[in-house]
Design a protein around this motif. Structure first.
Motif, mmCIF file in Angstrom:
data_model
loop_
_atom_site.group_PDB
_atom_site.id
_atom_site.type_symbol
_atom_site.label_atom_id
_atom_site.label_comp_id
_atom_site.label_asym_id
_atom_site.label_seq_id
_atom_site.Cartn_x
_atom_site.Cartn_y
_atom_site.Cartn_z
ATOM 1 N N ARG A 1 5.998 28.693 -10.585
ATOM 2 C CA ARG A 1 6.416 27.517 -9.568
ATOM 3 C C ARG A 1 6.958 26.461 -10.382
ATOM 4 O O ARG A 1 6.800 26.322 -11.515
ATOM 5 N N TRP A 2 7.626 25.447 -9.632
ATOM 6 C CA TRP A 2 8.290 24.296 -10.194
ATOM 7 C C TRP A 2 7.628 23.100 -9.691
ATOM 8 O O TRP A 2 7.705 23.122 -8.176
ATOM 9 N N CYS A 3 7.147 22.074 -10.221
ATOM 10 C CA CYS A 3 6.613 20.932 -9.630
ATOM 11 C C CYS A 3 7.503 19.571 -10.362
ATOM 12 O O CYS A 3 7.757 19.646 -11.428
ATOM 13 N N VAL A 4 7.393 18.673 -9.478
ATOM 14 C CA VAL A 4 8.177 17.468 -9.871
ATOM 15 C C VAL A 4 7.465 16.149 -9.220
ATOM 16 O O VAL A 4 6.671 16.400 -8.262
ATOM 17 N N GLY A 5 7.195 15.243 -10.317
ATOM 18 C CA GLY A 5 6.583 14.193 -9.783
ATOM 19 C C GLY A 5 7.519 12.977 -9.022
ATOM 20 O O GLY A 5 8.515 12.711 -9.798
ATOM 21 N N THR B 1 7.873 19.338 1.257
ATOM 22 C CA THR B 1 7.894 18.098 1.750
ATOM 23 C C THR B 1 6.466 17.239 1.489
ATOM 24 O O THR B 1 5.512 17.864 1.723
ATOM 25 N N GLY B 2 6.655 16.284 1.099
ATOM 26 C CA GLY B 2 5.646 15.278 0.693
ATOM 27 C C GLY B 2 5.801 14.191 1.353
ATOM 28 O O GLY B 2 6.695 13.994 2.317
ATOM 29 N N THR B 3 4.827 13.002 1.373
ATOM 30 C CA THR B 3 4.996 11.808 2.110
ATOM 31 C C THR B 3 6.226 10.819 1.652
ATOM 32 O O THR B 3 6.633 10.206 2.291
ATOM 33 N N GLU C 1 -0.684 7.904 -12.718
ATOM 34 C CA GLU C 1 -1.747 7.937 -11.403
ATOM 35 C C GLU C 1 -1.373 7.867 -10.158
ATOM 36 O O GLU C 1 -1.939 8.497 -9.248
ATOM 37 N N SER C 2 -0.199 7.156 -9.892
ATOM 38 C CA SER C 2 0.467 6.810 -8.490
ATOM 39 C C SER C 2 1.603 7.935 -8.213
ATOM 40 O O SER C 2 1.967 8.054 -7.032
ATOM 41 N N GLN C 3 1.900 8.883 -9.218
ATOM 42 C CA GLN C 3 2.906 9.909 -8.747
ATOM 43 C C GLN C 3 2.250 10.982 -7.752
ATOM 44 O O GLN C 3 1.131 11.260 -7.859
ATOM 45 N N GLN C 4 3.162 11.405 -7.290
ATOM 46 C CA GLN C 4 2.788 12.584 -6.254
ATOM 47 C C GLN C 4 3.508 13.749 -6.669
ATOM 48 O O GLN C 4 4.487 13.683 -7.160
ATOM 49 N N ARG C 5 2.840 14.779 -6.990
ATOM 50 C CA ARG C 5 3.466 16.105 -7.505
ATOM 51 C C ARG C 5 3.822 16.985 -6.501
ATOM 52 O O ARG C 5 3.043 17.482 -5.386
ATOM 53 N N LEU C 6 4.951 17.186 -5.976
ATOM 54 C CA LEU C 6 5.728 18.242 -5.252
ATOM 55 C C LEU C 6 6.102 19.525 -5.782
ATOM 56 O O LEU C 6 6.592 19.543 -6.859
ATOM 57 N N CYS C 7 5.347 20.700 -5.313
ATOM 58 C CA CYS C 7 5.590 21.906 -5.965
ATOM 59 C C CYS C 7 6.230 22.927 -4.789
ATOM 60 O O CYS C 7 5.766 22.966 -3.811
ATOM 61 N N THR C 8 7.164 23.813 -5.452
ATOM 62 C CA THR C 8 7.556 24.798 -4.699
ATOM 63 C C THR C 8 6.747 25.926 -4.342
ATOM 64 O O THR C 8 5.617 25.849 -4.897
ATOM 65 N N ALA C 9 6.867 26.610 -3.584
ATOM 66 C CA ALA C 9 5.988 27.892 -3.233
ATOM 67 C C ALA C 9 6.058 28.818 -4.614
ATOM 68 O O ALA C 9 7.054 28.538 -5.423
ATOM 69 N N TRP C 10 5.052 29.496 -4.807
ATOM 70 C CA TRP C 10 5.186 30.532 -5.756
ATOM 71 C C TRP C 10 6.092 31.617 -5.713
ATOM 72 O O TRP C 10 6.566 31.989 -4.762
ATOM 73 N N PHE C 11 6.854 31.851 -6.632
ATOM 74 C CA PHE C 11 7.897 32.775 -6.930
ATOM 75 C C PHE C 11 7.293 34.135 -7.675
ATOM 76 O O PHE C 11 6.867 33.965 -8.627
ATOM 77 N N ASP C 12 7.286 35.272 -6.817
ATOM 78 C CA ASP C 12 6.533 36.513 -7.504
ATOM 79 C C ASP C 12 7.948 36.982 -8.463
ATOM 80 O O ASP C 12 8.869 37.675 -8.020
#
Length: 183
Positions: free
Chosen positions: A128-132, A12-14, A161-172
């Protein structure tokens, strides 16, 4: 790990919350990701999981679809897959890769999925996967249209510049499990 099974994680992000399910098949080196992004803000947000305008115009992927993610490997052996707005390349091409975003209303959500075949040459033991995501402002977005059930908009390169990057936990990859620790 010899069999595939879907495992889920949340972050969760802002601006938004991401719930993602990873289904990894080690024998095929194939990762299937299904996700839901919920707008957690008071205003609309832009989710940068729909690729870029140049790829749509050149028929590399369909408008409104989720394209293959970008990927990078860090020094510690972590592979990061991502869908996000990228800066304008220098020098700027004739047909720039204008970011596309799904507009998501407050309290609403959007779902998507993609597959990623890990190249044999790609070394890494975790992924991991990240989305802006970014606030949706009229000044930064144009040419909105409904495509395949998605409220799709073209973004200015200022949103990078204004995007927030949300990333999942690391997947082993070896254990086939999410881990909360990061090196």
């Amino acid at each position: 790990m010899s069999t595939s099974r879907a495992l889920s994680t949340e972050t969760t992000g802002t601006l938004a919350a991401v719930k993602a399910s990873f289904d990894y098949s080690p024998s095929e080196r194939l990762l299937k990701v299904a996700y839901r992004i919920e707008n957690a803000s008071d205003g609309p947000v832009a989710v940068f999981d729909r690729g870029d305008r140049h790829a749509v115009l050149s028929r590399q992927h369909a408008a409104g679809a989720v394209p293959a993610p970008f990927f990078a490997v860090d020094e510690e052996g972590g592979v990061t897959l991502s869908h996000e707005a990228l800066p304008l390349p220098t020098p700027a091409p004739t047909s720039p890769p204008t970011p596309l975003a799904a507009k998501v209303a407050p309290g609403a959500s959007i779902e998507g999925s993609f597959e990623f075949a890990l190249p044999m040459s790609l070394e890494g033991d975790r992924l991991r996967w990240c989305v802006g995501v970014a606030p949706f402002t009229e000044a930064d977005f144009s040419a909105g249209e409904k495509v395949a059930g998605v409220d799709l908009w073209r973004a200015s390169f200022a949103v990078v510049e204004s995007q927030q990057r949300l990333c999942t936990a690391w997947f082993d990859l070896e254990r086939g499990a999410f881990t909360e620790s990061t090196p």
